[in-house]
Design a protein around this motif. Structure first.
Motif, mmCIF file in Angstrom:
data_model
loop_
_atom_site.group_PDB
_atom_site.id
_atom_site.type_symbol
_atom_site.label_atom_id
_atom_site.label_comp_id
_atom_site.label_asym_id
_atom_site.label_seq_id
_atom_site.Cartn_x
_atom_site.Cartn_y
_atom_site.Cartn_z
ATOM 1 N N GLY A 14 0.991 -1.345 0.059
ATOM 2 C CA GLY A 14 -0.088 -0.140 0.034
ATOM 3 C C GLY A 14 0.944 1.159 0.017
ATOM 4 N N ALA A 15 2.131 1.159 -0.455
ATOM 5 C CA ALA A 15 3.128 2.488 -0.150
ATOM 6 C C ALA A 15 2.464 3.544 -1.189
ATOM 7 C CB ALA A 15 4.337 1.926 -1.025
ATOM 8 N N ASP A 16 2.403 4.681 -0.748
ATOM 9 C CA ASP A 16 2.014 5.869 -1.240
ATOM 10 C C ASP A 16 3.163 6.421 -2.259
ATOM 11 O OD1 ASP A 16 1.244 8.437 -2.165
ATOM 12 O OD2 ASP A 16 0.790 9.014 0.168
ATOM 13 N N GLU A 17 2.672 6.540 -3.623
ATOM 14 C CA GLU A 17 3.383 7.033 -4.660
ATOM 15 C C GLU A 17 4.171 8.317 -4.291
ATOM 16 O OE1 GLU A 17 3.735 7.666 -9.460
ATOM 17 O OE2 GLU A 17 1.844 6.922 -8.401
ATOM 18 N N ALA A 18 3.330 9.261 -3.675
ATOM 19 C CA ALA A 18 3.611 10.744 -3.292
ATOM 20 C C ALA A 18 4.978 10.704 -2.396
ATOM 21 C CB ALA A 18 2.651 11.694 -2.984
ATOM 22 N N VAL A 19 4.762 9.715 -1.367
ATOM 23 C CA VAL A 19 5.716 9.699 -0.414
ATOM 24 C C VAL A 19 7.152 9.154 -0.963
ATOM 25 C CG1 VAL A 19 6.690 8.622 1.822
ATOM 26 C CG2 VAL A 19 4.318 9.331 1.598
ATOM 27 N N VAL A 20 7.101 8.098 -1.840
ATOM 28 C CA VAL A 20 8.235 7.468 -2.490
ATOM 29 C C VAL A 20 8.870 8.521 -3.506
ATOM 30 C CG1 VAL A 20 9.026 5.824 -4.291
ATOM 31 C CG2 VAL A 20 7.279 5.119 -2.157
ATOM 32 N N ASN A 21 8.033 9.442 -4.140
ATOM 33 C CA ASN A 21 8.605 10.553 -4.792
ATOM 34 C C ASN A 21 9.184 11.345 -4.104
ATOM 35 O OD1 ASN A 21 7.619 9.388 -7.364
ATOM 36 N ND2 ASN A 21 5.868 10.474 -7.404
ATOM 37 N N LYS A 22 8.951 11.864 -2.834
ATOM 38 C CA LYS A 22 9.492 12.565 -1.891
ATOM 39 C C LYS A 22 10.851 12.024 -1.538
ATOM 40 C CE LYS A 22 5.432 14.986 -0.078
ATOM 41 N NZ LYS A 22 4.326 15.361 0.944
ATOM 42 N N ILE A 23 10.977 10.834 -1.408
ATOM 43 C CA ILE A 23 12.321 10.207 -0.992
ATOM 44 C C ILE A 23 13.231 10.286 -2.052
ATOM 45 C CG2 ILE A 23 13.416 8.072 -0.283
ATOM 46 C CD1 ILE A 23 10.882 7.409 1.502
ATOM 47 N N VAL A 24 12.743 10.101 -3.338
ATOM 48 C CA VAL A 24 13.603 9.991 -4.596
ATOM 49 C C VAL A 24 14.102 11.583 -4.683
ATOM 50 C CG1 VAL A 24 13.331 9.899 -7.018
ATOM 51 C CG2 VAL A 24 12.433 8.100 -5.635
#
Length: 102
Positions: A14-24
């Motif tokens: 259920g990972a949030d794409e927006a959170v992953v993009n912020k980490i990237v």
């Protein structure tokens, strides 16, 4: 590896794409080099750097809580020979309950 979301979803469906993009975005140029885009869980110096820079400076967590989060992420990803830095950082933040603050 450019599909960071798919890699994170191996561990958190259920990972949030927006959170992953912020980490990237936070990691930026480090992701351009294969060596710096991976975390070596067997390298104490590297894990200390993750605790200091990611847990301490970015997430505001230090001490035993940071140690436990980094250890939990390393155990979760133990079967993955190439530990993506994005996924590792995501799992650390998730363990600390800090995904919403990234």
């Amino acid at each position: 590896m450019t599909d960071y979301l798919a890699d994170v979803q191996k561990y958190d469906s259920g990972a949030d794409e927006a959170v992953v993009n912020k980490i990237v975005k936070h990691l930026g140029i480090a992701l351009r080099n294969r060596d710096s885009s991976l975390v070596s869980a067997s390298d104490k110096t590297e894990l200390d750097r993750v605790k200091e820079k990611w847990c301490g400076k970015k997430l505001g967590v230090t001490g035993e809580d940071a140690d436990a989060a980094v250890e939990a992420a390393a155990k979760t990803m133990a079967g993955d020979r190439s530990k993506s830095r994005v996924t590792f950082y995501y799992l650390v933040a998730k363990h600390l309950g800090k995904l919403a603050t990234i």
